[in-house]
Design a protein around this motif. Structure first.
Motif, PDB file in Angstrom:
ATOM      1  N   ARG A  30       0.842  -1.195   0.000  1.00  0.00           N
ATOM      2  CA  ARG A  30       0.000   0.000   0.000  1.00  0.00           C
ATOM      3  C   ARG A  30       0.880   1.250   0.000  1.00  0.00           C
ATOM      4  N   PHE A  31       1.786   1.306  -0.948  1.00  0.00           N
ATOM      5  CA  PHE A  31       2.755   2.385  -0.983  1.00  0.00           C
ATOM      6  C   PHE A  31       2.101   3.745  -1.245  1.00  0.00           C
ATOM      7  N   VAL A  32       2.682   4.778  -0.644  1.00  0.00           N
ATOM      8  CA  VAL A  32       2.220   6.134  -0.895  1.00  0.00           C
ATOM      9  C   VAL A  32       2.554   6.507  -2.330  1.00  0.00           C
ATOM     10  N   HIS A  33       1.751   7.389  -2.901  1.00  0.00           N
ATOM     11  CA  HIS A  33       1.947   7.829  -4.274  1.00  0.00           C
ATOM     12  C   HIS A  33       2.399   9.275  -4.302  1.00  0.00           C
ATOM     13  N   CYS A  34       3.123   9.608  -5.348  1.00  0.00           N
ATOM     14  CA  CYS A  34       3.596  10.976  -5.512  1.00  0.00           C
ATOM     15  C   CYS A  34       2.518  11.803  -6.214  1.00  0.00           C
ATOM     16  N   GLU A  35       1.689  12.461  -5.416  1.00  0.00           N
ATOM     17  CA  GLU A  35       0.633  13.330  -5.934  1.00  0.00           C
ATOM     18  C   GLU A  35       0.727  14.663  -5.202  1.00  0.00           C
ATOM     19  N   PRO A  36       1.572  15.581  -5.681  1.00  0.00           N
ATOM     20  CA  PRO A  36       1.793  16.851  -4.974  1.00  0.00           C
ATOM     21  C   PRO A  36       0.503  17.632  -4.775  1.00  0.00           C
ATOM     22  N   MET A  37       0.376  18.260  -3.596  1.00  0.00           N
ATOM     23  CA  MET A  37      -0.763  19.106  -3.261  1.00  0.00           C
ATOM     24  C   MET A  37      -0.299  20.168  -2.271  1.00  0.00           C
TER      25      MET A  37
END
Length: 309
Positions: A200-207
């Motif tokens: 369940r790896f974190v994703h690179c979705e900048p915010m």
């Protein structure tokens, strides 16, 4: 007596419910296979007699735990100096004792398909490890770095143990767990193979993020306490086991300074091919520790804050 020189014994694919006590007398045994039985307990007294054991295979049984007494028969003059392969694939293990760290010559460990939710940090003491298989468990994280400090100088921290200590590690299989990212310094390993699908790896979705909190470094905290509440500090040192409290400290990935807590959890994304010189084209998240927004707001670094939705 006629089996005193027996070096290899295969008792796999039987209906054994326990490890035969007679095995404890086979002092020359180097390889023991007990896979595909109905064994529920690993008796330390029996295994303790196997002073020359190199390979222990307990795959496909019903073992729920390894006894903490494992250190009694693997430390010092017995198995700890030679046991190299430990395999307990497809059992019912819910935890692994910290005493596993006494297996200082262990080169391969297979704990695939168990019920493990965590691994002991002492695993990193097994510095001869080349292969670690812990696929299809319930792991939410891998052990992180630990730190030590001195009472004479509370602002001094030293890294004592982390996954980077496993300099011989070549294969890691953590597929089918619940990992969100890899531990600090994981990308510094010289791996040849990494299996990590099904997590369940974190994703690179900048915010955008609000930056309204500042974390003071451990040095600042200690200076303030020393100036205004020296007596209270002395009392805490004696009465509240502040050593344990401070041992949870960390070092900033940017300024390298020690700090006690982190307000912002960070991650950087590592290319296995570019950064770790592997054949895989995967990009993996690796945890990073930053002490404050002062460091986080520095230009040019590759770290992202971690947000939950």
């Amino acid at each position: 007596y006629c089996l005193a020189l027996l070096a290899e014994l295969n008792l796999g694919n039987n209906a054994l419910k326990e490890v035969p006590t007679v095995l404890g007398h086979l002092e020359s045994l180097r390889k023991l296979y007990l896979f595909s039985n109905r064994i529920t307990v690993v008796p330390p007294d029996v295994i303790g007699g196997l002073q020359n054991l190199v390979v222990l295979n307990l795959n496909h049984n019903q073992i729920q735990r390894l006894p903490p007494e494992i250190k009694r028969y693997i430390y010092g003059i017995v198995v700890s100096k030679i046991l190299q392969h430990l395999s307990m694939m497809d059992n019912k293990l819910e935890e692994v004792p910290a005493e596993l760290g006494h297996l200082t010559k262990l080169s391969e460990i297979n704990l695939t398909s168990n019920k493990l939710s965590w691994l002991p940090q002492q695993l990193y003491q097994c510095k001869d490890l080349t292969k670690v298989h812990v696929a299809r468990n319930k792991l939410t994280s891998l052990p992180e770095l630990t730190f030590k400090h001195t009472l004479q100088n509370l602002t001094t921290f030293h890294v004592t143990q982390g996954i980077r200590a496993l300099t011989k590690l070549q294969v890691v299989d953590v597929a089918g767990n619940k990992l969100s990212m890899f531990p600090v310094e994981f990308h510094l390993l010289s791996l040849k193979e990494l299996y990590c699908e099904g997590n369940r790896f974190v994703h690179c979705e900048p915010m955008p993020s609000e930056q309204d909190a500042e974390v003071f470094s451990l040095k600042v905290i200690v200076m303030e306490v020393q100036q205004t509440q020296q007596d209270l500090l002395n009392h805490l040192l004696c009465k509240l086991s502040i050593i344990v409290y401070l041992s949870s400290g960390s070092c900033c990935a940017l300024c390298l300074g020690p700090f006690l807590t982190t307000w912002l959890e960070c991650v950087h994304f590592i290319s296995l091919r570019k950064d770790m010189k592997m054949k895989s084209s995967l990009t993996i998240p690796v945890r990073a520790l930053l002490c404050s927004y002062k460091c986080f707001n520095t230009d040019g670094h590759p770290y992202y804050g971690v947000a939950t939705r």
